[in-house]
Write an enzyme that holds these catalytic residues in place. Structure first.
Site, PDB file in Angstrom:
ATOM      1  N   CYS A  50     -31.609  -3.715  81.297  1.00 46.30           N
ATOM      2  CA  CYS A  50     -31.746  -2.411  81.957  1.00 46.30           C
ATOM      3  C   CYS A  50     -31.271  -1.269  81.078  1.00 46.30           C
ATOM      4  CB  CYS A  50     -31.003  -2.402  83.285  1.00 46.30           C
ATOM      5  SG  CYS A  50     -29.225  -2.610  83.140  1.00 46.30           S
TER       6      CYS A  50
ATOM      7  N   GLU B 249     -40.721   0.480  84.957  1.00 48.17           N
ATOM      8  CA  GLU B 249     -40.037  -0.524  84.144  1.00 48.17           C
ATOM      9  C   GLU B 249     -40.973  -1.686  83.833  1.00 48.17           C
ATOM     10  OE1 GLU B 249     -35.592  -2.043  84.375  1.00 48.17           O
ATOM     11  OE2 GLU B 249     -36.829  -3.170  85.788  1.00 48.17           O
TER      12      GLU B 249
END
Length: 505
Positions: A285, A386
């Site tokens: 992340c 993402e």
């Protein structure tokens, strides 16, 4: 190769599940199934909570000194098994050996932070806050806490972000390990009991689907939930757990951006970007999947980035020469490849395509080579969502202001960074970026465990972040004590509605 059928752990005992469903764990470099883990039943998840609940009273009443000594011992056990755990992490996940070792070291760092417990959990106090009255605030443990773990850091997240501060402060834990990558975490739990010698039931572990895991969000014995994963699931966990009176930390998705200005040290900046965008195959992340580059240097930068990306050694995760290992699974590889195609369909220019890479001798591995998409425009989902793979999106901008505006328009704000030699722009960026973790000439601005992992916007749901003082506060609650001792004078006074704690002159 024999497939190992794993168990689940309750009160230090590894038990056979009564489930009829087992989930595969693969060697990401070969594609082979190397283990199976149970989809634990609801009753088995409930028994994990019961074990943690039973262990809590005795553990929480141990002295701070005792718990700290246990944490020191656990730290030394991790160090002694560093090579074993590194290899296991590389095998089940696909990180190269250096990245996998970093995963273990990032579990070690918060364990060392937990050894500062007697200082970190000190409260505050004052004598004579009003005549004859003293006040003190203490930090006390919550009880049973739950950790719901993602696949991408099988050591750092459960055994760094979750367990150390939770147990050091006196709580007990139920971990839902990630079913695609549970082996490193399971081995650490074995060592936790057999070599570190922790009391049974302090940490319990299950593997299951989200259906069974939802028990952790509703059972009244669970007082807090820490989660790492997608934003959609994070919102579900936050809403359900909070509605049931629990504290929640939900670390969610990210689309971190860098701003590369024309005065930057281009060679050094590109090296940092190569590491941050392609390291761990982009499955973190705090990866750097988007670079907003100033137009005046964009062509030069893209050419240099492509050259360095093509030089990366793609190979078996546990080959020491490998710089870019495979992704976690066949399904995840297909998802990344679909995203690459979507970027092309949306109009981005495919500068480097990693979809068809083949590693000799490991043809069935889940490899995706470094991929670069240039001329990514606002509104293209490939630049805003993402992907979680080794894919870099290049957004060309006129200047600092346009770059910052594009970055802050993204709904995620885990991290952001700027590459510049200009102190004014660096300070402006630090002040104005939405990113919760900010890098100045640093591609992955992950703070040490002594500071909170402070994502913002859609990247985090909750009040207290993991690690640092935030972590200590999340796993404890305040207890404020007001004390008064009667003397000859006060014994004769009439007690008013505030019992003398309010004074006016």
């Amino acid at each position: 190769m024999a497939i190992v059928r794993k168990k689940y752990c309750i009160a230090g005992e590894w038990l056979e599940s009564k489930t009829d469903t087992y989930m595969p764990v693969t060697d990401s470099s070969t594609g082979e199934v190397i283990a199976e883990v149970p989809r634990c039943t609801k009753a088995e998840v409930e028994s994990a909570i019961s074990a943690a609940q039973e262990a809590f009273p005795a553990w929480s009443r141990l002295s701070l000194s005792h718990r700290v000594q246990m944490m020191f011992k656990w730290r030394n056990v991790i160090m002694a098994h560093m090579d074993e755990l590194t290899t296991l992490c590389a095998k089940e996940l696909g990180k190269n050996m250096d990245e996998a070792k970093g995963d273990i070291l990032k579990a070690l760092e918060p364990t060392e932070l937990a050894c500062a417990l007697p200082l970190a959990v000190q409260g505050a106090g004052a004598l004579q806050v009003s005549t004859g009255f003293d006040c003190s605030t203490y930090r006390t443990p919550l009880g049973v806490v739950a950790g719901i773990v993602p696949f991408n850091f099988p050591a750092m997240i459960p055994w760094g972000w979750m367990v150390p501060l939770a147990i050091a402060t006196g709580n007990t834990v139920v971990l839902k390990a990630a079913s695609p990558t549970p082996l490193t975490s399971m081995r650490m739990l074995e060592l936790f009991y057999t070599e570190a010698g922790f009391p049974k039931g302090i940490v319990n572990m299950v593997t299951c689907s989200h259906h069974e895991a939802d028990i952790l969000l509703t059972d009244p014995r669970v007082k807090a939930v820490t989660f790492v994963g997608t934003t959609a699931v994070g919102k579900h966990i936050y809403s359900v757990a909070a509605a049931n009176g629990k504290r929640v930390q939900a670390q969610c998705e990210a689309k971190n951006h860098a701003l590369l200005l024309e005065d930057a040290d281009l060679e050094s900046a590109t090296n940092a970007i190569i590491n941050s965008t392609f390291g761990c195959a982009g499955m973190r992340c705090m990866a750097l999947p988007v670079v907003c580059v100033q137009e005046s240097i964009a062509d030069k930068f893209v050419a240099l980035l492509k050259k360095k990306a093509q030089e990366l050694v793609v190979g078996c995760a546990y080959d020491p020469k490998t710089q870019l290992g495979p992704v976690v699974s066949k399904a995840h590889k297909q998802k990344i490849c679909d995203w690459i195609q979507k970027g092309v369909d949306e109009g981005a220019k495919l500068v480097l395509d990693g979809r068809d890479i083949v590693v000799p001798g490991f043809e069935k591995g889940f490899f995706v080579g470094p991929t670069i998409l240039d001329h990514v425009k606002p509104g293209m989902t490939v630049g805003d969502s993402e992907i979680f793979g080794p894919v870099t999106a290049i957004k060309r901008v006129k200047d600092f202001d346009e770059g910052l505006a594009i970055m802050n328009a993204n709904p995620f704000a885990n991290g952001s960074c700027i590459f510049t030699q200009n102190g004014y722009y660096a300070r402006q960026f630090e002040f104005l970026t939405d990113g919760g973790m900010v890098g100045i000439n640093v591609g992955i601005p992950v703070p040490s465990a002594y500071f909170p992992f402070s994502g913002n916007k859609e990247s985090f749901l909750g009040d207290q972040h993991v690690l640092g003082i935030d972590g200590y506060r999340f796993y404890t609650r305040a207890k404020t004590v007001t004390t008064h001792w009667y003397d000859e004078h006060s014994r004769k006074k009439v007690v008013d509605s505030w019992e003398g704690t309010v004074e006016r002159i």
